[in-house]
Design an enzyme around this catalytic site. Structure first.
Site, PDB file in Angstrom:
ATOM      1  N   ASP A   1       0.863  -1.196   0.000  1.00 64.53           N
ATOM      2  CA  ASP A   1       0.000   0.000   0.000  1.00 64.53           C
ATOM      3  C   ASP A   1       0.889   1.231   0.000  1.00 64.53           C
ATOM      4  O   ASP A   1       2.119   1.119   0.030  1.00 64.53           O
ATOM      5  CB  ASP A   1      -0.964  -0.012   1.193  1.00 64.53           C
TER       6      ASP A   1
ATOM      7  N   GLY B   1       4.412   1.640  -1.607  1.00 60.17           N
ATOM      8  CA  GLY B   1       4.602   2.097  -2.983  1.00 60.17           C
ATOM      9  C   GLY B   1       3.280   2.452  -3.640  1.00 60.17           C
ATOM     10  O   GLY B   1       2.212   2.302  -3.033  1.00 60.17           O
ATOM     11  N   ASP B   2       3.388   2.952  -4.870  1.00 57.94           N
ATOM     12  CA  ASP B   2       2.217   3.278  -5.684  1.00 57.94           C
ATOM     13  C   ASP B   2       2.075   2.157  -6.702  1.00 57.94           C
ATOM     14  O   ASP B   2       2.977   1.934  -7.512  1.00 57.94           O
ATOM     15  CB  ASP B   2       2.466   4.628  -6.376  1.00 57.94           C
ATOM     16  N   PHE B   3       0.955   1.449  -6.657  1.00 60.94           N
ATOM     17  CA  PHE B   3       0.881   0.246  -7.510  1.00 60.94           C
ATOM     18  C   PHE B   3       0.756   0.561  -9.001  1.00 60.94           C
ATOM     19  O   PHE B   3       0.842  -0.339  -9.821  1.00 60.94           O
ATOM     20  CB  PHE B   3      -0.163  -0.760  -7.036  1.00 60.94           C
TER      21      PHE B   3
ATOM     22  N   HIS C   1     -12.676  -0.821  -8.389  1.00 59.87           N
ATOM     23  CA  HIS C   1     -13.884   0.022  -8.482  1.00 59.87           C
ATOM     24  C   HIS C   1     -13.600   1.510  -8.249  1.00 59.87           C
ATOM     25  O   HIS C   1     -14.421   2.342  -8.577  1.00 59.87           O
ATOM     26  CB  HIS C   1     -14.989  -0.488  -7.536  1.00 59.87           C
TER      27      HIS C   1
END
Lengths: 339, 339
Positions: free
Chosen positions: A200, A226-228, A246
């Protein structure tokens, strides 16, 4: 039956109009912490009112409404106790507590839904961009409330995931956007041979550490920040992506699914779950309404059908794709990366 | 089934929390006047969105949620039409329109229910004393909105009352607190031999005249202005007291019932209806919640059980008392004044 059943006559229209009365009675009961007070300990009417701080005028109607809603039981005229479901899921001290979601409904969802017509007219979310829906992680109390609410919603899914696969075939999983690690810890608890990773944003890590400590699962689950969409994803046999897609627009969904495919070991699987809409878009009232919740709270989010999810997975190269109902209104899609 | 069904598992708790999503979808549909737009005239998706002013982003989910709720029907993927119940009761131009109540829910009920916890703690209503719940008759628009909402709630009851008695035995009735005369006009329409009187506060008269004109029933119903606690009541064979007693405290209820007994002709009857609670106070969730609505909006009001109503009628001298379910969640009590 659900609170979102079909309208058949004029009385049903009035009942649907008043459906929020039930939400508010539950919200007040959780705010007054009634179910924690009554946990394992029935109380007579007067003592219950005294301890919960309820004035006599509305007390009987309030408590008896909770009886009629199945949240309390009443013995004779005087003794109130939790119903079994309330005792298990609305006692703040129990791990199954879902009242965090009820609190979120009070403070965030109820006000934002009052702006639905504006959102329908403009197509724009009705929460500030800065801090977003729940205020942002900079406010630890708001963040804990939101995370507790998400854990409440994910609680039932953990059980379903634990039996959704033959986990003995796999040795590691990543819960992508796994927040404070609640689901990862549950799944590791069910299958301790798994190497568990919660991925996350870095600002989530303190909440993750705090939650693992409270669950006494420190060292069982690893956190990777991290930023996925832009950072390297850990390699693993299984990726879990729940209540994530979503929130994003179509291109981001497709990009994320492609990145997961790349990070998975050959023969590995992806598990996607969300409150999916039925393929015919006629029956899943709560999912369709949930999609309006994404309209209200995100830039491009919405719920989607199993058929759409299968299309994205297939487009990224996954095979053997199947979808199945899981806990509550969620649907799970499973796809395999060929060896 | 109703939106207020019993909670049996954790998913039901979340559904009850989110029950207001359905209320808000209906409220927005009425605000956008979707059902008037579609009355007798199905429209394709794009044209419907254009004409209703709905942005494409949330449109499909919104319309399909209304399909799932039974308010719209969809033919294939493109053509939307009103469901039969929506066409009959949510088209603003039809006499059965109940959307006035939905508008009231939006502007008044939804905000006041957000204060339920305060009301439970203090026992005090959460609306201003001056002007009261809907703003008072000094604001004609607010008053019309409230009166339309009350007519929506009373609409179904009129039919039940028309067949609740052998009206050929009687020659006159008074609808006490009859507002703008909607029910009195309906009942007179069903039994034109009856001399019909609507009794309400003098400030109601202009709204009464306006409504009779719109119904083309001027001269069929007489208006008598006064305070039913202090002014002389007209003499009549039948008194109707609907959705009145629940607004007042016990002593006022008993006083009003005694005054009606006095004004009735010997052999005459009183008809009392309200959204009564089941005698065991365990099942009628919507009535118990409705009683909390009276907590929120009145000084001493609450709903009551048929047994309580029988006690008041009997105490005032009525005999042959019986109670029966009528339209929607209402219960009717009938008592006779001995000859």
């Amino acid at each position: 039956m659900t609170p979102h059943t079909e309208v058949r006559g004029p009385g049903d229209i009035l009942q649907l109009t008043m459906a929020f009365y039930g939400s508010r009675a539950l919200i007040s009961a959780v705010e007054l912490d009634l179910f924690t007070l009554l946990a394992g300990k029935p109380l007579p009417f007067e003592e219950l009112c005294d301890r919960a701080g309820i004035h006599p005028r509305g007390a009987r109607d309030f408590l008896d409404a909770l009886v009629a809603l199945g949240l309390l039981d009443r013995e004779g005229e005087e003794i109130y106790r939790n119903s079994p479901v309330a005792d298990r899921y609305l006692d703040r001290r129990k791990p199954g507590y879902v009242g965090g979601y009820t609190r979120l409904a009070d403070t965030k969802l109820f006000p934002v839904w009052a702006r639905l017509t504006d959102a329908l007219r403009t197509g724009e979310k009705q929460v500030p961009s800065q801090g977003g829906f729940f205020g942002g992680y900079a406010d630890p109390e708001a963040a804990r409330g939101f995370l507790g609410a998400m854990d409440a919603v994910n609680g039932g899914v953990g059980h379903s995931l634990a039996s959704a696969l033959d986990w003995t075939e796999y040795s590691s999983f990543v819960d992508l956007g796994g927040a404070r690690g609640n689901l990862a810890a549950n799944l590791h608890g069910a299958h301790p041979h798994l190497q568990a990773t919660c991925f996350d944003l870095p600002e989530m890590e303190p909440f993750f550490q705090e939650h693992m400590k409270s669950l006494e699962t420190t060292d069982h689950v690893r956190f990777v920040g991290g930023d996925f969409f832009t950072d390297a994803l850990p390699r693993a046999d299984v990726f879990i992506v729940g209540h994530i897609l979503h929130y994003f627009g179509l291109r981001q969904r497709e990009a994320l699914v492609a990145r997961i495919h790349q990070a998975l070991a050959p023969g590995g699987v992806v598990l996607v779950y969300d409150r999916m809409i039925d393929d015919d878009r006629r029956n899943a009232a709560l999912s369709l309404l949930g999609s309006l919740n994404m309209l209200l709270t995100s830039d491009e989010g919405r719920e989607y059908t199993p058929a759409e999810c299968v299309r994205w997975l297939s487009g990224a190269g996954f095979t053997d794709i199947r979808t199945t109902a899981v806990s509550g209104p969620d649907t799970l899609a499973i796809g395999r990366k060929p060896r």
